[in-house]
Design an enzyme around this catalytic site. Structure first.
Site, PDB file in Angstrom:
ATOM      1  N   HIS A   1       0.540  -0.469  -8.624  1.00 41.21           N
ATOM      2  CA  HIS A   1       1.964  -0.241  -8.901  1.00 41.21           C
ATOM      3  C   HIS A   1       2.075   0.466 -10.238  1.00 41.21           C
ATOM      4  O   HIS A   1       1.102   0.562 -10.973  1.00 41.21           O
ATOM      5  CB  HIS A   1       2.730  -1.564  -8.902  1.00 41.21           C
ATOM      6  CG  HIS A   1       2.174  -2.579  -9.857  1.00 41.21           C
ATOM      7  ND1 HIS A   1       1.021  -3.302  -9.577  1.00 41.21           N
ATOM      8  CD2 HIS A   1       2.575  -2.983 -11.078  1.00 41.21           C
ATOM      9  CE1 HIS A   1       0.765  -4.111 -10.593  1.00 41.21           C
ATOM     10  NE2 HIS A   1       1.678  -3.922 -11.528  1.00 41.21           N
ATOM     11  N   GLY A   2       3.253   0.954 -10.535  1.00 40.90           N
ATOM     12  CA  GLY A   2       3.452   1.738 -11.753  1.00 40.90           C
ATOM     13  C   GLY A   2       3.569   0.884 -13.004  1.00 40.90           C
ATOM     14  O   GLY A   2       3.662  -0.344 -12.945  1.00 40.90           O
TER      15      GLY A   2
END
Length: 145
Positions: free
Chosen positions: A64-65
């Site tokens: 995920h970011g």
């Protein structure tokens, strides 16, 4: 019409991947292709991995970011990549299931808790690793509500 967070277009089965970076790019690429995130989000996923591994144990990684990747998220979404042969995430950690997450506002917390519940059961991991169809994958996640 609002997109669903997780549907069969977001799932790739029986993938063979050589490196952790390729795995993260593929996982993020699905989110881009399906319109959940801008392409820049993939770089933020790679940056997050450099900061701290997204390997969660039990053959699962959840790329995920970073915190500052929020402007690149258009809608909350999940991508799912099954790698039966596994991909090395470093330190001897083999990943067979990649679950990419993009969360709008704080929706990613709900998404993460659902994934955590599914992935805490070894029986579910086995089912996810051996699933032959996107429908099977979706059914396993839909059991958790």
């Amino acid at each position: 019409m609002e997109k669903t967070i997780f549907n069969k277009e977001n799932i790739q089965l029986n993938v063979s991947i050589g490196t952790k970076e390729e795995a993260i790019r593929l996982t993020g690429g699905i989110l881009v292709k399906e319109g959940y995130v801008d392409p820049n989000y993939i770089e933020k996923m790679l940056e997050r991995e450099r900061l701290t591994s997204t390997y969660m144990g039990n053959f699962v990684a959840i790329p995920h970011g970073t915190e500052d990747s929020k402007p690149f998220v258009k809608e909350s979404g999940i991508s799912f990549v099954q790698v039966p042969q596994g991909v090395d995430f470093g330190a001897g950690n083999m990943v067979k299931l990649l679950i990419g997450i993009a969360g709008k506002d704080n929706e990613h917390l709900d998404i993460l808790s659902k994934i955590a519940i599914v992935c805490s059961e070894e029986e579910n991991i086995d089912k996810l690793v051996t699933a032959q169809s996107a429908e099977e994958i979706l059914a396993i996640f839909e059991e958790v509500n």
